[in-house]
Design an enzyme around this catalytic site. Structure first.
Site, PDB file in Angstrom:
ATOM      1  CE  LYS A 285      -3.849   1.042   2.270  1.00 22.39           C
ATOM      2  NZ  LYS A 285      -5.311   0.541   3.065  1.00 22.39           N
ATOM      3  CD  GLU A 371     -19.305  -3.117   8.491  1.00 19.93           C
ATOM      4  OE1 GLU A 371     -19.250  -4.737   7.469  1.00 19.93           O
ATOM      5  OE2 GLU A 371     -18.334  -2.591   8.113  1.00 19.93           O
ATOM      6  NE  ARG A 399     -22.154  -4.903   3.306  1.00 23.86           N
ATOM      7  CZ  ARG A 399     -21.704  -4.950   2.978  1.00 23.86           C
ATOM      8  NH1 ARG A 399     -20.505  -6.005   3.464  1.00 23.86           N
ATOM      9  NH2 ARG A 399     -20.908  -4.572   1.983  1.00 23.86           N
TER      10      ARG A 399
END
Ligand SMILES: Cc1ncc(C[n+]2csc(CCOP(=O)(O)OP(=O)(O)O)c2C)c(N)n1
Length: 631
Positions: A285, A371, A399
């Site tokens: 990243k 979630e 979600r």
């Protein structure tokens, strides 16, 4: 500052005319331009830098948009945007009228699927792959998903289904940088990690050889066999192979030559009916921009910065952010009550819970981008007498709706939902707006739902929610508070009690949340026009303060409700239901977010557009009063 090759790329077809060697140069130019532009606009820097070669190689090898490319979350998609005709608009990313920071089907035919929330890409790509097959077209669907996105349950539901279907025209590219926003968590993450598959495997192979070498006969052969099977056993591919995917990897995700060759091979594999294929690419990243590569967490989502040094402008001292007041309050409450535990779904920093973690590492859980699991995990904790506090952005709790309904509310369990980023979110736009939580929560049994008018009230409401023995939710906005003093003592608020902030008898303004302050300013403006306005801070969207609201509505001439939430099913709608049920007839306007998609823009400008600022509230109230001069 567009580089010479990039300047000639309007669509991926232009890219495909270049030589493979040129593709490396395109990647370099993309990286430079992303760094230069994001340093001025802000945005998702590190994720996009980590995906430059991957996305360029996919566009080069595959025939997008005929082949469907689906990016998980979409935050890594800046190179994709620049290769698909949006380079000119790139400096307007996240600004009103400009392109989105995520993906939108309405923005480009190359955005095959809208994104912003994690974990959806494999399901969507599988649906596309299936449709392509139904329609007898010659194309494939490619999902690019991070190792963070892969922690979402949905990703596994999709892998399971794709493996079952043996979907021949589906490719899943796992962009594995070992990072979510923070370092990735979970057993899968360590399974995928090279740390497991290199030194440890080497050691094990050594032991096996040694052991088998002591055996008589043809053991040299068997030693070699054992070595091979250990390699397979510890290869991350085993999991995917078990799900009927052909596993390709791990490959170096920044080597353009490797990527081009791999994707060309994968294309052949699909042509030979060997799909579905999972390509495991190892990336870093922030790759290629030193400061971001060194600290990818810091450069995940950035504001403006200096390219040379990587430095951010010094932050101006200002009022505390809501997320920090939330976390600091939770720490104080947790000191008093050891039943309190905090849960985040991969947003330790965004929710402020990294602070909680540093004080109570054993009472903090990062469950990954999960979630649904976070909510039912909280429910399980609550059944045993703990007091779990899942802190989840309003938009991401969507979600986990059935988990909120079925696992928490129907069982009346003691779970406190801290709903951050409720209301307008600004540059993140439509996918991240927190506009629906009042509607989706107030319809549920047992739950109480509040919104503080400022950061001080947030403290008190958090105590109220934690002390409440059933499901409770506190919604609060993104960003900084008002800078009001924080009461040293945190006191709970009587359940269902509104507060009258200012008395008046022409107009009743009943507000919920931080817009109570705008309502107070509106009342001041109205009084300059000779209009007397009462302002009530409702505090609770459920239960409503029936007595106070009915009493106020019975003595004022008109009523205006104010909320930073969808007009449909929100707080104003709840007040209208209450007034109807109490037989109170009063001309009413509900100021709220209209029933349409609200794209990224400056929050202040959006509030003004929706009359959710002091001027707007005063204007609407005065006009309503003019329409109904007498009652
Ligand atoms: C459902 C959902 N929860 C949380 C988020 C917030 N979020 C955005 S990006 C991200 C991390 C994604 O990590 P990964 O998929 O590995 O991509 P990377 O940034 O590492 O390339 C998270 C948690 C989200 N977008 N959607």
């Amino acid at each position: 500052m567009t580089g010479p090759l990039l300047a000639g790329i309007e669509t991926p077809a232009d890219l495909r005319r270049l030589t493979p060697e040129d593709v490396e140069q395109v990647a370099r130019e993309l990286r430079d331009e992303i760094v230069a532009t994001v340093s001025k606009t802000g945005g998702h820097l590190a994720s996009s830098l980590g995906a430059v070669e991957l996305l360029t190689a996919i566009h080069y090898v595959f025939d997008t948009p005929r082949d469907r490319l689906v990016l998980d979350v979409g935050h890594q998609g800046y190179p994709h945007k620049m290769l698909t005709g949006r380079r000119e608009e790139f400096d307007q990313i996240g600004r009103a009228g400009g392109i989105s920071k995520f993906l939108r089907r309405s923005e480009s035919p190359y955005d095959a699927f809208g994104a912003g929330h994690a974990g959806t890409s494999i399901s969507a790509a599988l649906g596309m792959a299936r449709a392509i097959e139904h329609q007898d077209r010659d194309a494939c669907a490619i999902a690019v998903i991070g190792d963070g996105g892969m922690t979402a349950g949905m990703a596994f539901e999709a892998l399971n289904h794709a493996g079952h279907l043996k979907q021949k025209n589906l490719i899943v590219v796992l962009n594995d940088n070992e990072m979510s926003i923070s370092p990735n968590v979970g057993a899968l993450s360590s399974y995928l990690s090279r740390k497991l598959s290199t030194p440890m495997v080497r050691r094990m192979k050594g032991w096996a050889k040694e052991f088998l070498g002591t055996m008589p006969g043809d053991m040299g052969y068997w030693a070699h066999k054992a070595e091979e099977s250990l390699k397979v056993f510890f290869s991350p591919g085993l999991l995917f192979e078990a799900l009927n995917f052909k596993y390709v990897g791990p490959i170096q995700g920044h080597r353009v030559d490797v990527l081009l060759e791999t994707f060309a091979n994968v294309k052949t594999m699909l042509a030979n009916g060997e799909g579905p294929v999972l390509v495991h690419a190892i990336t870093a990243k922030g790759y290629g921009y030193e400061p971001a590569q060194q600290d990818p967490f810091k450069y995940h989502g950035v504001g403006r910065f200096d390219v040379e040094s990587g430095a951010f402008p010094p932050s101006k001292p200002g009022p505390p952010k809501y997320q920090n007041v939330f976390a600091d309050t939770l720490i104080r409450l947790a000191r008093e009550d050891d039943r309190i535990v905090a849960i985040t779904a991969a947003m330790a920093d965004g929710t402020g819970l990294d602070r909680f973690k540093s004080v109570f590492p054993d009472r903090f859980y990062d469950v990954g981008i999960a979630e649904q699991h976070a909510v039912t995990f909280a429910a399980g904790l609550a059944t045993e007498g703990m007091k779990p506090v899942p802190a989840i952005y309003s938009t991401f709790l969507q979600r986990a709706y059935d988990q909120v309904v079925h696992d928490v509310c129907l069982q009346n369990l003691d779970v406190t939902f801290a709903l951050d980023r409720a209301g307008i979110v600004g540059a993140d736009g439509a996918t991240h707006q927190g506009f629906y939580d009042i509607a989706y929560l107030r319809s549920l049994p047992n739950v109480i739902l509040m919104a503080p008018k400022d950061e001080n009230e947030l403290q008190h409401m958090l105590r109220t929610a934690v002390e409440y023995p059933g499901p409770a939710a506190v919604r609060f906005p993104r960003g900084e508070g008002f800078g009001v003093p924080l009461d040293p003592e945190i006191k709970s608020v009587p359940i269902g009690e509104a507060e009258l902030l200012r008395d008046g008898d022409d107009v009743a303004v009943v507000a919920i949340g931080t817009l109570a302050h705008a309502a107070l300013d509106a009342a001041t403006e109205l009084s300059a026009q000779g209009i007397s306005a009462a302002v009530m801070n409702a505090r609770f969207a459920k239960p409503l303060d029936r007595d106070r609201i009915v009493a106020l509505a019975s003595r004022c001439r008109v009523l205006v409700t104010v909320e930073e939430h969808s007009a449909l099913g929100g707080f104003g709608a709840a007040v209208l239901e209450l007034l109807a049920e109490a037989d109170v007839q009063i001309p009413t306007r509900c100021l709220a977010i209209p029933d349409r998609i609200v794209e990224h823009a400056d929050p202040g400008a959006l509030r003004a557009e929706f009359q959710l600022d002091a001027d707007g509230i005063a204007r609407v109230a005065a006009a309503l009063l003019a329409e109904h001069p007498a009652r």
